[in-house]
Design a protein around this motif. Structure first.
Motif, PDB file in Angstrom:
ATOM      1  N   PHE A  33       0.904  -1.142   0.110  1.00 43.92           N
ATOM      2  CA  PHE A  33      -0.012   0.045   0.046  1.00 43.92           C
ATOM      3  C   PHE A  33       0.958   1.326   0.076  1.00 43.92           C
ATOM      4  O   PHE A  33       1.928   1.303   0.681  1.00 43.92           O
ATOM      5  CB  PHE A  33      -1.075   0.122   1.238  1.00 43.92           C
ATOM      6  CG  PHE A  33      -1.996  -1.019   1.321  1.00 43.92           C
ATOM      7  CD1 PHE A  33      -3.102  -0.693   0.424  1.00 43.92           C
ATOM      8  CD2 PHE A  33      -1.908  -2.104   2.102  1.00 43.92           C
ATOM      9  CE1 PHE A  33      -4.059  -1.721   0.411  1.00 43.92           C
ATOM     10  CE2 PHE A  33      -2.878  -3.185   2.068  1.00 43.92           C
ATOM     11  CZ  PHE A  33      -3.937  -2.959   1.299  1.00 43.92           C
ATOM     12  N   ARG A  35       1.066   4.809   1.421  1.00 40.15           N
ATOM     13  CA  ARG A  35       0.793   5.949   2.377  1.00 40.15           C
ATOM     14  C   ARG A  35       1.646   7.157   1.927  1.00 40.15           C
ATOM     15  O   ARG A  35       2.649   7.106   2.668  1.00 40.15           O
ATOM     16  CB  ARG A  35       0.728   5.277   3.550  1.00 40.15           C
ATOM     17  CG  ARG A  35      -0.190   6.195   4.695  1.00 40.15           C
ATOM     18  CD  ARG A  35      -0.132   5.582   6.124  1.00 40.15           C
ATOM     19  NE  ARG A  35      -0.757   4.321   6.131  1.00 40.15           N
ATOM     20  CZ  ARG A  35      -0.577   3.437   7.271  1.00 40.15           C
ATOM     21  NH1 ARG A  35       0.346   3.470   8.025  1.00 40.15           N
ATOM     22  NH2 ARG A  35      -1.230   2.178   7.309  1.00 40.15           N
ATOM     23  N   PRO A  61      -1.420 -11.239  14.268  1.00 44.33           N
ATOM     24  CA  PRO A  61      -1.485  -9.759  15.226  1.00 44.33           C
ATOM     25  C   PRO A  61      -2.138  -8.568  13.987  1.00 44.33           C
ATOM     26  O   PRO A  61      -2.224  -8.805  13.141  1.00 44.33           O
ATOM     27  CB  PRO A  61      -0.134  -9.490  15.100  1.00 44.33           C
ATOM     28  CG  PRO A  61       0.850 -10.463  14.552  1.00 44.33           C
ATOM     29  CD  PRO A  61       0.004 -11.355  14.094  1.00 44.33           C
ATOM     30  N   SER A  62      -2.603  -7.591  15.077  1.00 40.33           N
ATOM     31  CA  SER A  62      -3.268  -6.623  14.270  1.00 40.33           C
ATOM     32  C   SER A  62      -2.447  -5.984  13.428  1.00 40.33           C
ATOM     33  O   SER A  62      -1.181  -5.578  13.750  1.00 40.33           O
ATOM     34  CB  SER A  62      -3.819  -5.559  15.368  1.00 40.33           C
ATOM     35  OG  SER A  62      -4.692  -4.756  14.809  1.00 40.33           O
ATOM     36  N   SER A  64      -1.383  -7.291  10.686  1.00 37.33           N
ATOM     37  CA  SER A  64      -0.496  -8.224   9.846  1.00 37.33           C
ATOM     38  C   SER A  64      -1.023  -8.331   8.444  1.00 37.33           C
ATOM     39  O   SER A  64      -0.209  -9.140   7.643  1.00 37.33           O
ATOM     40  CB  SER A  64      -0.475  -9.517  10.832  1.00 37.33           C
ATOM     41  OG  SER A  64      -1.755  -9.979  10.996  1.00 37.33           O
ATOM     42  N   GLY A  65      -2.220  -8.066   7.917  1.00 36.76           N
ATOM     43  CA  GLY A  65      -2.641  -8.270   6.740  1.00 36.76           C
ATOM     44  C   GLY A  65      -3.833  -9.314   6.396  1.00 36.76           C
ATOM     45  O   GLY A  65      -4.065  -9.844   5.212  1.00 36.76           O
ATOM     46  N   LYS A  66      -4.316  -9.653   7.579  1.00 32.70           N
ATOM     47  CA  LYS A  66      -5.246 -10.666   7.396  1.00 32.70           C
ATOM     48  C   LYS A  66      -6.803 -10.231   6.566  1.00 32.70           C
ATOM     49  O   LYS A  66      -6.908 -11.072   5.559  1.00 32.70           O
ATOM     50  CB  LYS A  66      -5.917 -11.228   8.907  1.00 32.70           C
ATOM     51  CG  LYS A  66      -4.738 -11.752   9.759  1.00 32.70           C
ATOM     52  CD  LYS A  66      -5.531 -11.949  11.273  1.00 32.70           C
ATOM     53  CE  LYS A  66      -5.931 -10.921  12.009  1.00 32.70           C
ATOM     54  NZ  LYS A  66      -4.998  -9.785  12.393  1.00 32.70           N
ATOM     55  N   GLU A 189     -13.614 -12.026  11.066  1.00 31.81           N
ATOM     56  CA  GLU A 189     -13.893 -11.897  12.527  1.00 31.81           C
ATOM     57  C   GLU A 189     -15.291 -11.892  12.757  1.00 31.81           C
ATOM     58  O   GLU A 189     -16.056 -11.093  13.119  1.00 31.81           O
ATOM     59  CB  GLU A 189     -13.042 -10.333  13.210  1.00 31.81           C
ATOM     60  CG  GLU A 189     -11.720 -10.615  12.943  1.00 31.81           C
ATOM     61  CD  GLU A 189     -10.895  -9.319  13.803  1.00 31.81           C
ATOM     62  OE1 GLU A 189     -11.348  -8.869  14.740  1.00 31.81           O
ATOM     63  OE2 GLU A 189     -10.109  -8.688  13.101  1.00 31.81           O
TER      64      GLU A 189
HETATM   65  N1  LIG Z   1      -6.288   0.664   1.448  1.00 28.49           N
HETATM   66  C1  LIG Z   1      -5.136   0.683   2.574  1.00 28.49           C
HETATM   67  N2  LIG Z   1      -4.665   1.711   2.313  1.00 28.49           N
HETATM   68  C2  LIG Z   1      -3.303   2.038   3.118  1.00 28.49           C
HETATM   69  N3  LIG Z   1      -2.729   1.068   4.048  1.00 28.49           N
HETATM   70  C3  LIG Z   1      -3.519  -0.100   4.109  1.00 28.49           C
HETATM   71  C4  LIG Z   1      -4.844  -0.327   3.518  1.00 28.49           C
HETATM   72  N4  LIG Z   1      -5.550  -1.429   3.652  1.00 28.49           N
HETATM   73  C5  LIG Z   1      -4.396  -2.005   4.765  1.00 28.49           C
HETATM   74  N5  LIG Z   1      -3.633  -1.141   5.101  1.00 28.49           N
HETATM   75  C6  LIG Z   1      -2.375  -1.547   6.062  1.00 28.49           C
HETATM   76  O1  LIG Z   1      -1.981  -2.816   5.746  1.00 28.49           O
HETATM   77  C7  LIG Z   1      -1.805  -3.204   7.079  1.00 28.49           C
HETATM   78  C8  LIG Z   1      -2.558  -4.518   7.325  1.00 28.49           C
HETATM   79  O2  LIG Z   1      -4.054  -4.295   7.204  1.00 28.49           O
HETATM   80  P1  LIG Z   1      -5.105  -5.217   7.655  1.00 28.49           P
HETATM   81  O3  LIG Z   1      -6.216  -4.587   7.881  1.00 28.49           O
HETATM   82  O4  LIG Z   1      -5.128  -6.387   6.421  1.00 28.49           O
HETATM   83  O5  LIG Z   1      -4.715  -5.963   8.875  1.00 28.49           O
HETATM   84  P2  LIG Z   1      -5.481  -7.031   9.887  1.00 28.49           P
HETATM   85  O6  LIG Z   1      -4.478  -8.287   9.994  1.00 28.49           O
HETATM   86  O7  LIG Z   1      -6.659  -7.257   9.351  1.00 28.49           O
HETATM   87  O8  LIG Z   1      -5.313  -6.242  11.068  1.00 28.49           O
HETATM   88  P3  LIG Z   1      -6.608  -6.156  12.217  1.00 28.49           P
HETATM   89  O9  LIG Z   1      -6.653  -7.326  12.908  1.00 28.49           O
HETATM   90  O10 LIG Z   1      -6.516  -5.101  13.086  1.00 28.49           O
HETATM   91  O11 LIG Z   1      -8.137  -6.328  11.400  1.00 28.49           O
HETATM   92  C9  LIG Z   1      -1.958  -2.314   8.063  1.00 28.49           C
HETATM   93  O12 LIG Z   1      -0.778  -1.850   8.429  1.00 28.49           O
HETATM   94  C10 LIG Z   1      -2.736  -1.328   7.446  1.00 28.49           C
HETATM   95  O13 LIG Z   1      -2.673  -0.082   7.911  1.00 28.49           O
END
Ligand SMILES: Nc1ncnc2c1ncn2[C@@H]1O[C@H](COP(=O)(O)OP(=O)(O)OP(=O)(O)O)[C@@H](O)[C@H]1O
Ligand SMILES: [Mg+2]
Lengths: 245, 383
Positions: A33, A35, A61-62, A64-66, A189
């Protein structure tokens, strides 16, 4: 107004589960991504195979990209590199329009916060995906009734989301996800916002859909207790998937 | 149409906001409809003016009279097909607010120059056989309930009778209709010969002449010839096309019409902002829901149409109710009870109104709709 509907055939009838057959095949997936000027690499050279009929739990972990991974599998987003094959179709190269049609036929999404339309009744919410098929009103209502019956909500058809408990709203969300009879259910989730009891009921339901209706399920969860219901659990960390110890 | 419930359900989301938006659209279209009827009323004469008709009046002003003898000269001139004359009688029926025009004319000549005045033959015969006879237009007949056989007293301060009596009595022998919707059917016409021999002033005077030329292209030439002919006589003339003549009356009115159009434009611009704001808010509030619809399989174009459909429905509900209400109010008739003898909702304005309803719906919805179309699902779901 026909343009609203991506032309869609009848939902595929559930095929017999064949544990050897690979439904989902991800090869060398990168996802970055932007930013501002900064690039964040979320997924890195990720490979994943999921056989038809599996109930897979994704943990990690939160951040991590799930969710990112789930979005790629469900055709809501595209990988920066790599290939995604579902049921022997490569989906990462489809046009937006074709991808929408593909989603309508092949995937059901279940979200943490249910994401129901507050202005529509439970039945109307469940009917939404069927609007994109060629079914007439009578058949749509029949399918809606069946889906609501499967999730045990036949008595809540005319209720609006605000009149339902969290667990019930999530059941409506699941009914909406299965009403077109897709082969793949993607749940981000699904119990994250529910108390233990309601969460367990949702997990029972997902398990039943997996075992009795042949749905392939990928479920993101933070809760190890929930992950126990799955047939396999993978951990996402630093852009890669790792088997549970 | 299977999507209608989905589109309509969004109108229920913020009921008060939807209601207020619809109401303001309703008011705008009501205003549009009603003002278009008023505009027609104000400019009716101009619209029905006939290019082959010339009006010849006294050079100094319309209230100065011309000799009846001029008619014989004018009738002989080249390019003149038919000639008639009329005179402003300025009478009052019962009370001044009951205003309608009355004019003494020559029956056959007048009807020849004004074919849009439709009078049944037997009534024309009756008029020719009755010296005190008068014909009255449908608008005025309906307004006061005049019927054939009625005797109508009219007080004329300008034209007292020889014995000093200001009240004239006319026998209604005919009721005429207009050939077109815009034809003014408010005047009462009575016989010039009766007028001429009964009133107190000098004989042989008329208010103005109206003639029909043989060829519309000759109109200017004929007008110039007539004015040249009476130049340096004791009553010089001014001849002009009927349109110009009526327009001289309607000049101020023309300005009023321009002001009306300016006001309406501002009203519609405001309404566009109101409706556009409603749509923008409505889409903004359900960014997430739109993303969910897309995840379900709704295409980008599909969501575009959903939003456009919503704004079009809002515009249609408010706009059609407004136009309908305007139509009802206009059908109830002239609000001034007499000043607007021609008062109706012109078809072309109804069509224009319907087009505006559609245009407003699209214009108010297009930006939010494009926003919805471009929405990226993954981004929207993260919010
Ligand atoms: N559209 C986007 N633009 C910029 N960064 C993004 C975007 N989508 C995800 N990210 C980044 O990618 C990483 C993974 O995000 P993701 O939502 O997949 O995590 P997650 O494992 O689902 O976390 P959580 O358990 O908190 O839901 C994070 O650092 C997030 O900030
Ligand atoms: Mg997540």
């Amino acid at each position: 107004m026909n343009d609203i509907a991506s032309p869609s055939a009848e939902p595929a009838s559930p095929e017999p589960a064949d544990s050897a057959e690979t439904l989902l095949d991800l090869r060398g997936i990168d996802k970055t991504f932007k930013r501002g000027s900064e690039e964040i690499q979320v997924l890195q050279k990720l490979d994943l195979q999921v056989p038809r009929g599996e109930f897979l739990a994704l943990m990690g972990p939160s951040g991590s990209g799930k969710s990112t991974l789930l979005n790629l599998i469900g055709g809501l987003d595209r990988p920066s590199h790599g290939e995604i094959h579902v049921d022997n179709h490569r989906i990462d190269r489809l046009s937006d329009r074709k991808l929408a049609t593909w989603r309508a036929r092949n995937v059901g999404f279940v979200f943490q916060f249910y994401n129901l339309m507050p202005v529509l009744t439970a039945a109307r919410n469940v009917e939404l995906p069927l609007l994109l098929t060629r079914m007439n009103g009578a058949r749509r209502r029949k399918h809606v009734a069946t889906a609501l019956d499967v999730v045990g909500l036949s008595h809540r058809v005319k209720h609006y989301p605000r009149q339902l408990s969290g667990g019930e709203q999530q059941r409506v969300g699941i009914a909406r996800a299965i009403v077109t009879d897709p082969q793949l259910l993607l749940c981000d989730e699904p119990t994250g916002d529910l108390d233990r009891k309601s969460g367990d009921e949702i997990l029972d339901l997902l398990q039943a859909l997996n075992q009795h209706h042949g749905k392939t399920i990928i479920m993101v969860t933070h809760d190890p207790h929930a992950a126990e219901r799955a047939s396999r659990t993978l951990h996402l960390d630093k852009g890669r998937l790792n088997r549970e110890d | 149409m299977r999507f209608l419930f989905l589109i309509a359900s969004n109108l229920k989301r913020k009921k008060l906001r939807t209601l207020l938006t619809i109401l303001s659209i309703l008011v705008a279209f009501l205003l549009f409809g009603y003002l278009s009827a008023i505009r027609v009323a104000l400019s009716s004469g101009v619209d029905v003016a006939d290019a082959d008709r010339l009006v010849i009046r006294h050079k100094v002003s319309i209230i100065q009279l011309l000799p009846e003898s001029y008619g014989r000269d004018i009738a002989r001139m080249e390019g003149v097909a038919q000639l008639t004359h009329a005179t402003w009688f300025g009478g009052i029926y019962q009370e001044p607010k009951n205003f309608f025009p009355q004019m003494p004319v020559h029956p056959d000549d007048y009807l020849a120059v004004y074919p849009e005045v439709l009078l049944p033959d037997d009534q024309l015969q009756a008029w020719k056989n009755t010296k005190t006879g008068a014909i009255v237009g449908r608008t005025t007949a309906d307004r006061f309930g005049f019927e054939i056989g009625d005797r109508v007293p009219i007080l004329s301060p300008i034209w007292p009778q020889k014995d000093g009596n200001q009240t004239w009595e006319f026998d209604i022998v005919g009721i005429y209709d207009g050939a077109e919707q815009g034809t003014d059917t408010s005047p009462l016409f009575f016989r010039y010969d009766y007028f001429d021999e009964t009133h107190m002033g000098d004989r042989g005077q008329v208010g103005w002449y109206v003639l029909r030329v043989t060829d519309a292209d000759l109109a200017t030439q004929v007008a110039e010839a007539i004015d040249a002919n009476f130049a340096n006589s004791f009553a010089e003339t001014k001849s002009e096309p009927e349109g110009a003549f009526v327009q001289a009356f309607a000049k101020q009115i023309g300005n009023i019409a321009a002001i009306m159009i300016a006001i309406l434009s501002m009203v519609f611009f405001t309404i566009l902002l109101v409706a556009g704001n409603t749509m923008a808010q409505s889409v903004h509030e359900r960014t997430r829901e739109l993303a969910v619809l897309k995840s379900i399989g709704f295409t980008d174009r599909g969501t575009l149409f959903l939003v456009l459909g919503e704004s079009t429905i809002i515009s249609a509900i408010g706009g059609l109710m407004g136009l309908g209400l305007a139509w009802l109010m206009i059908s109830a008739g002239d609000p001034t009870k007499g000043a607007f003898p021609v008062f109706y909702f012109p078809e072309k304005d109804i069509v224009l109104g319907l087009l505006l309803v559609g245009a407003l719906g699209l214009a108010a919805g297009i930006f939010p709709a494009l926003q919805a179309k471009q929405l990226r699902i993954a981004d929207a779901l993260r919010r």
